[in-house]
Write an enzyme that holds these catalytic residues in place. Sequence first.
Site, PDB file in Angstrom:
ATOM      1  N   TYR A  14      78.703  28.811   0.435  1.00 52.47           N
ATOM      2  CA  TYR A  14      79.390  29.937  -0.204  1.00 52.47           C
ATOM      3  C   TYR A  14      79.860  29.570  -1.600  1.00 52.47           C
ATOM      4  CZ  TYR A  14      79.294  31.840   4.449  1.00 52.47           C
ATOM      5  OH  TYR A  14      78.853  32.305   5.660  1.00 52.47           O
ATOM      6  N   CYS A  15      80.289  30.600  -2.315  1.00 53.96           N
ATOM      7  CA  CYS A  15      80.852  30.441  -3.660  1.00 53.96           C
ATOM      8  C   CYS A  15      81.909  29.343  -3.657  1.00 53.96           C
ATOM      9  CB  CYS A  15      81.469  31.763  -4.092  1.00 53.96           C
ATOM     10  SG  CYS A  15      82.572  31.657  -5.500  1.00 53.96           S
ATOM     11  N   PRO A  16      81.948  28.402  -4.571  1.00 54.19           N
ATOM     12  CA  PRO A  16      81.104  28.346  -5.778  1.00 54.19           C
ATOM     13  C   PRO A  16      79.894  27.426  -5.630  1.00 54.19           C
ATOM     14  CG  PRO A  16      82.851  26.742  -5.997  1.00 54.19           C
ATOM     15  CD  PRO A  16      82.973  27.346  -4.599  1.00 54.19           C
ATOM     16  N   MET A  17      79.562  26.984  -4.407  1.00 52.07           N
ATOM     17  CA  MET A  17      78.546  25.934  -4.275  1.00 52.07           C
ATOM     18  C   MET A  17      77.157  26.310  -4.797  1.00 52.07           C
ATOM     19  SD  MET A  17      80.433  23.578  -3.618  1.00 52.07           S
ATOM     20  CE  MET A  17      79.135  22.360  -3.702  1.00 52.07           C
ATOM     21  N   ASP A  22      74.495  33.857   0.931  1.00 56.11           N
ATOM     22  CA  ASP A  22      75.785  34.457   0.557  1.00 56.11           C
ATOM     23  C   ASP A  22      75.484  35.639  -0.366  1.00 56.11           C
ATOM     24  OD1 ASP A  22      78.243  35.193  -0.404  1.00 56.11           O
ATOM     25  OD2 ASP A  22      78.615  33.341  -1.518  1.00 56.11           O
TER      26      ASP A  22
END
Lengths: 164, 77
Positions: free
Chosen positions: B13-16, B40
């Site tokens: 998920y954000c920010p990955m 995501d």
Amino acid sequence: METVPDENAESMTLIVFSDALDRALAAFNLANTGAAMGMRVDIFFTFWGLSVIKKGGMERGERSFMQWMMGLMKRGTPGRLKLSEMNMMGLGTGAMKGLMKKYRMPSLEESMALAREQGVRYIACTTSMAMMGLTEDDFIEVDEYAGAATYLSLASKGSVNLFI
Amino acid sequence: MEADRTIDCVGLYCPMPIVRTAQAIKEMEPGQVLELLADDPGVRSDMPAWAEKTGNEFLGIEEVGGEIKVYVRKAVS
């Protein structure tokens, strides 16, 4: 570790005022995204926010009794922070950490390591440090020990400046 | 779409996905195409925003089932 910022990059500053785990997670999520978007990112840790970058030592050192007690109640380190809501004596915080792991979301420690890899800079507020009796030895890697003028100088050049 | 490199961010998920994209692009040659695999839904909006900000070229999105494939070309200049 000293990081060298790119003077020409667009920049973002964050003030981390709180020692709440959820707020710290939000701050580092933005810091990591900003750095990945090519922005220079400076995080100014002040008041309770200093707990996020503390090593968690308990020795009294030169501190007054009050400062020492305050330090024991606010030992800090990323692993010891609690949620601002639903902490429930640590049960809520533990449950949240479990959920984050289940969904492969980086822990605060992992987010902080990533931030350093990406060149995010840390500034510690010397006024808060004096009030709490903290010295440079009480912190993990910090790039600069400074005050409000340093923050405002960075913020006046920044296009994104947030108080968290 | 043909890609020079693929990174798998399914389950992240954000920010990955954005952070992994930035890291991968840094290691690639100008003009090369990166393929990001993700699930995501945030990447649909985040990837074009990242590309615009960093000057890389957003080439488009392909969706098959729940999998989202995003294509970005590394800036030449």
